[in-house]
Design a protein around this motif. Sequence first.
Motif, PDB file in Angstrom:
ATOM      1  N   GLU A   1       0.722  -1.207   0.177  1.00 16.92           N
ATOM      2  CA  GLU A   1       0.003   0.049   0.035  1.00 16.92           C
ATOM      3  C   GLU A   1       0.819   1.257   0.008  1.00 16.92           C
ATOM      4  O   GLU A   1       1.667   1.684   1.147  1.00 16.92           O
ATOM      5  N   ILE A   2       0.909   1.873  -1.178  1.00 19.41           N
ATOM      6  CA  ILE A   2       1.787   2.996  -1.412  1.00 19.41           C
ATOM      7  C   ILE A   2       0.899   4.462  -1.585  1.00 19.41           C
ATOM      8  O   ILE A   2       0.042   4.315  -2.315  1.00 19.41           O
TER       9      ILE A   2
ATOM     10  N   ILE B   1       2.959  -4.191   3.297  1.00 14.45           N
ATOM     11  CA  ILE B   1       4.250  -3.354   3.074  1.00 14.45           C
ATOM     12  C   ILE B   1       3.428  -1.809   3.027  1.00 14.45           C
ATOM     13  O   ILE B   1       2.764  -1.804   2.179  1.00 14.45           O
ATOM     14  N   VAL B   2       3.645  -0.898   3.842  1.00 15.59           N
ATOM     15  CA  VAL B   2       2.669   0.438   3.940  1.00 15.59           C
ATOM     16  C   VAL B   2       3.889   1.589   4.025  1.00 15.59           C
ATOM     17  O   VAL B   2       4.664   1.664   4.530  1.00 15.59           O
ATOM     18  N   ALA B   3       3.598   2.194   2.713  1.00 16.47           N
ATOM     19  CA  ALA B   3       4.555   3.513   2.392  1.00 16.47           C
ATOM     20  C   ALA B   3       3.783   4.720   2.563  1.00 16.47           C
ATOM     21  O   ALA B   3       2.683   4.789   1.827  1.00 16.47           O
ATOM     22  N   LYS B   4       4.339   5.828   3.238  1.00 16.47           N
ATOM     23  CA  LYS B   4       3.518   7.092   2.771  1.00 16.47           C
ATOM     24  C   LYS B   4       4.787   8.369   3.233  1.00 16.47           C
ATOM     25  O   LYS B   4       5.823   7.896   3.774  1.00 16.47           O
ATOM     26  N   THR B   5       4.542   9.494   2.555  1.00 15.98           N
ATOM     27  CA  THR B   5       5.646  10.426   3.116  1.00 15.98           C
ATOM     28  C   THR B   5       4.848  11.352   3.673  1.00 15.98           C
ATOM     29  O   THR B   5       3.618  11.628   3.936  1.00 15.98           O
ATOM     30  N   GLU B   6       5.625  11.983   4.964  1.00 21.18           N
ATOM     31  CA  GLU B   6       5.210  12.872   5.943  1.00 21.18           C
ATOM     32  C   GLU B   6       6.461  13.877   6.278  1.00 21.18           C
ATOM     33  O   GLU B   6       7.314  13.495   6.687  1.00 21.18           O
ATOM     34  N   ASN B   7       5.970  15.421   6.201  1.00 28.14           N
ATOM     35  CA  ASN B   7       7.010  16.304   6.508  1.00 28.14           C
ATOM     36  C   ASN B   7       8.306  15.991   6.085  1.00 28.14           C
ATOM     37  O   ASN B   7       9.481  16.067   6.542  1.00 28.14           O
ATOM     38  N   GLY B   8       8.281  15.715   4.523  1.00 28.82           N
ATOM     39  CA  GLY B   8       9.671  15.476   4.013  1.00 28.82           C
ATOM     40  C   GLY B   8      10.244  14.205   4.263  1.00 28.82           C
ATOM     41  O   GLY B   8      11.475  13.828   3.931  1.00 28.82           O
ATOM     42  N   TYR B   9       9.569  13.238   5.174  1.00 30.11           N
ATOM     43  CA  TYR B   9      10.225  11.754   5.428  1.00 30.11           C
ATOM     44  C   TYR B   9       9.360  10.682   4.622  1.00 30.11           C
ATOM     45  O   TYR B   9       8.208  10.969   4.688  1.00 30.11           O
ATOM     46  N   LEU B  10      10.242   9.791   4.279  1.00 29.03           N
ATOM     47  CA  LEU B  10       9.417   8.567   3.630  1.00 29.03           C
ATOM     48  C   LEU B  10       9.250   7.656   4.787  1.00 29.03           C
ATOM     49  O   LEU B  10      10.401   7.411   5.345  1.00 29.03           O
ATOM     50  N   GLU B  11       8.192   7.178   5.004  1.00 30.64           N
ATOM     51  CA  GLU B  11       8.016   5.942   6.082  1.00 30.64           C
ATOM     52  C   GLU B  11       7.750   4.665   5.442  1.00 30.64           C
ATOM     53  O   GLU B  11       6.690   4.699   4.886  1.00 30.64           O
TER      54      GLU B  11
ATOM     55  N   TRP C   1      13.620   1.485  13.388  1.00 31.29           N
ATOM     56  CA  TRP C   1      13.142   0.796  14.503  1.00 31.29           C
ATOM     57  C   TRP C   1      11.936  -0.186  14.280  1.00 31.29           C
ATOM     58  O   TRP C   1      11.507  -0.460  13.266  1.00 31.29           O
ATOM     59  N   ILE C   2      11.914  -0.537  15.418  1.00 33.97           N
ATOM     60  CA  ILE C   2      10.755  -1.958  15.645  1.00 33.97           C
ATOM     61  C   ILE C   2       9.812  -1.865  16.519  1.00 33.97           C
ATOM     62  O   ILE C   2      10.146  -1.320  17.615  1.00 33.97           O
ATOM     63  N   GLU C   3       8.652  -1.963  16.229  1.00 32.82           N
ATOM     64  CA  GLU C   3       7.445  -1.958  17.214  1.00 32.82           C
ATOM     65  C   GLU C   3       6.663  -3.470  17.075  1.00 32.82           C
ATOM     66  O   GLU C   3       6.749  -3.976  15.946  1.00 32.82           O
ATOM     67  N   SER C   4       6.967  -4.080  18.179  1.00 39.39           N
ATOM     68  CA  SER C   4       6.447  -5.550  18.473  1.00 39.39           C
ATOM     69  C   SER C   4       5.631  -5.776  19.651  1.00 39.39           C
ATOM     70  O   SER C   4       5.752  -5.184  20.545  1.00 39.39           O
ATOM     71  N   LYS C   5       4.747  -6.800  19.317  1.00 34.37           N
ATOM     72  CA  LYS C   5       3.904  -7.182  20.487  1.00 34.37           C
ATOM     73  C   LYS C   5       4.125  -8.903  20.243  1.00 34.37           C
ATOM     74  O   LYS C   5       3.835  -9.258  19.177  1.00 34.37           O
ATOM     75  N   GLU C   6       4.428  -9.368  21.325  1.00 32.46           N
ATOM     76  CA  GLU C   6       4.640 -10.722  21.391  1.00 32.46           C
ATOM     77  C   GLU C   6       3.242 -11.432  20.911  1.00 32.46           C
ATOM     78  O   GLU C   6       2.075 -11.371  21.448  1.00 32.46           O
ATOM     79  N   ASN C   7       3.522 -12.376  19.983  1.00 27.09           N
ATOM     80  CA  ASN C   7       2.253 -13.335  19.319  1.00 27.09           C
ATOM     81  C   ASN C   7       1.239 -12.409  18.614  1.00 27.09           C
ATOM     82  O   ASN C   7       0.359 -13.051  18.404  1.00 27.09           O
ATOM     83  N   ILE C   8       1.625 -11.381  18.495  1.00 23.51           N
ATOM     84  CA  ILE C   8       0.712 -10.486  17.556  1.00 23.51           C
ATOM     85  C   ILE C   8       1.250 -10.144  16.284  1.00 23.51           C
ATOM     86  O   ILE C   8       0.874 -10.041  15.220  1.00 23.51           O
ATOM     87  N   GLY C   9       2.538  -9.569  16.425  1.00 26.21           N
ATOM     88  CA  GLY C   9       3.282  -9.111  15.112  1.00 26.21           C
ATOM     89  C   GLY C   9       4.400  -8.267  15.410  1.00 26.21           C
ATOM     90  O   GLY C   9       4.443  -7.629  16.536  1.00 26.21           O
ATOM     91  N   THR C  10       4.844  -8.039  14.293  1.00 24.32           N
ATOM     92  CA  THR C  10       6.125  -7.061  14.391  1.00 24.32           C
ATOM     93  C   THR C  10       6.042  -6.037  13.210  1.00 24.32           C
ATOM     94  O   THR C  10       5.545  -6.533  12.191  1.00 24.32           O
ATOM     95  N   SER C  11       6.333  -4.688  13.587  1.00 24.34           N
ATOM     96  CA  SER C  11       6.502  -3.802  12.437  1.00 24.34           C
ATOM     97  C   SER C  11       7.748  -3.153  12.412  1.00 24.34           C
ATOM     98  O   SER C  11       8.443  -2.725  13.410  1.00 24.34           O
TER      99      SER C  11
END
Lengths: 235, 501
Positions: B375-376, B413-423, B476-486
Amino acid sequence: MKRHVKKRLKALVVDDEKSIRRFLTAALSSYGYDVLEAENAGKAIELFFSFHPDILILDLGLPDIDGIEVIRKVREKASTPIIILSVREDETDKIAALDAGADDYLTKPFHIEELLARLRAVLRRGSSWEQTGIFRCADLSVDFDRRLVEVKGTEVHLTPTEYDILRLLIRNEGRVVTHQQILREIWNKDESFEGVDHLLRVTISNLRNKIEPNPERPAFIITEPGVGYRLRSGI
Amino acid sequence: MNKLKKYRYYGYLFSSGLVALMSLLGEFVQRYFNPTNLVMLYLLAVIISANLWGRGPSIFTAVISVITFDFLFVPPRFTLTVADTQYLLTFAGLLVVGIVISELASKMRERAIEARNREVQTVALYDLSRDLAGALSLEKAVQVILFHIKKISDSDLTVYLREGESVKSWNSGPSRPEDEHEITVVSQILCGERAGKSKAGLFAESGFRYVPMRASGKIIGVISFGQDENNELGPEKVRMLEAIANQAALAIERIKLLEENRQIELLHEKEKLHSALLSSISHDLKTPLVSITGSLSSLLRKEKKLALSVRQELIETAYEESVRMNRYVGHLLDMARIEAGALKVNYQPCDLREIIGVALEELKERLNGRQVRVEISKEIGEVSVDFFLMTKVLVNIIDNAAKYSPPDSSIEIVAKTENGYLEIRVIDHGYGIPARDLERVFDKFYRVEKTGHVQGTGLGLSICRGIVELHGGRIWIESKENIGTSVIINIPVNRAGVKLP
């Protein structure tokens, strides 16, 4: 493969690594090629002009002269298909080799299937669509006489530029087409510059949106990073 | 100097005033007392004067007291003649007592001043040592030294410290041009060439004064004072400066030792890490080789005797292991390039969709038909990044997502731009990462313990971090055990000028 080949084709394999020549010879022989081996550029040129092979498989990093020189020497006199083998990941080397006249490239290590597909693509003489005027691949069909492009039987409207690029890629089915080649053929530009490069990326993106079942994961028009595009063959 | 003189002058003036005051008082009380007793008033003046202004003014007070007493109160009054000779004894008494009192009182006063000075010094040195103890770096220690000396002397200060073969200097005031003569003197002092000429630890030469800093018998630095006409260094201050210089020298010596210790420790740590890395690398490189040589040697020896299925199995093993080894070597080379600083970012305008497409194409076999949703957001135009390097990053992250989640779960896979940053977010619905491992997963060769069965190099994420940081971004990583990782990549893309129409 054997079915399509009437007489055994002659392949010249040039690589300074004995183990690589050994495995290529073994593999290619079993797929119906007669294989000649050369371990350096001097020998390669000598063998090429005395045996006139049907295809040249060439490593770029040779001990005596650069592989690109070999391509130039061969191209002075012959249009024999040349496939480059290189361990280098640097795209400028590949582009230099393609510019010098190579037809395609493979980065080591590679799957033998990939090499065979490249060989098929560069050796293809007279595909079926050239006779019928209709190219078909999976859900995509292109009727060159009527300039008609269909996906799953539904007509897709392409701009003239999109159509021309698609036709160029189909003509080179399975082979890499460099950015340079496209710019030359479609826009008549010899030099790549930002405006045209951008236009090319946008056109490819639009073309994918129109003909790819899933534009996020292109099945037809494959990006060769830093080099160009390739229309995948045999889907 | 002037201030001091003025101060003395006031002492005499006030003493005269005091004598006048006492005379006035005497005038009032003289009709009730015998003139001899009025001497007591003048003695009082001497005592006060001695206490307040010291020896000189108090002796002066004693002398003028005798004269005034004679003039005002000894008959015949208002003349210096003395009718009764017994008054001569009174004069002598007044004078002698006055001088003795002056001596005693002024000595007492000097001692009090001395004690106060000593206290001030002690407090100052205590403050200095406390501040120096808190200074953990050379830079900080020098600042502390400059600050404390500044409290004693207003003049322009420079601290010179020996740094191996060279000399480093710090200036208290606004930076001034280096004085060549000064440098010569400093280096001579540092070399011990001037030891003989030292007078009370202080060298004075052409307007500059130098205090050497000594620690464990060596001169490790010099403090120099610039020209300052209004401020003469008394012996008190010289002693104080010496004390400061020596304490500072000790502190600097301590900091240098600490620093050396730290270096040694660091080296030790590094060596330990290196040997751990080496054993990890050799293990990971050898494991696939063992399978490859094992499989191939079996085929070589007993090809005829092996069942077709076994042969196929052995061949597949050898092939898969060699692919794995190729990936591992690739990772090692990438890591080596990043660490050697040999990786250069080749910024070029790129279609993000193309980068993701190439990454997914490369992972086709490993994703094995896994559902990947891309999703871009529409507003992303072309982004200025290194196509190859960003592809590498995405390949590693998507590969991880696939490895650490069930085969039937999807990856987004999700991509967006915000304040001159690509996330770019790569999201899986897998096993997750325990919070304590979140930062460490970016370390080289680190693998989350629980997932020991998953094959990997342990280098993927450190390579990603290296590449993203080369782009000036963060991962960086955001993660919850047994739920998933971003896994989230955030890179500045302001360089991108063009937008897709």
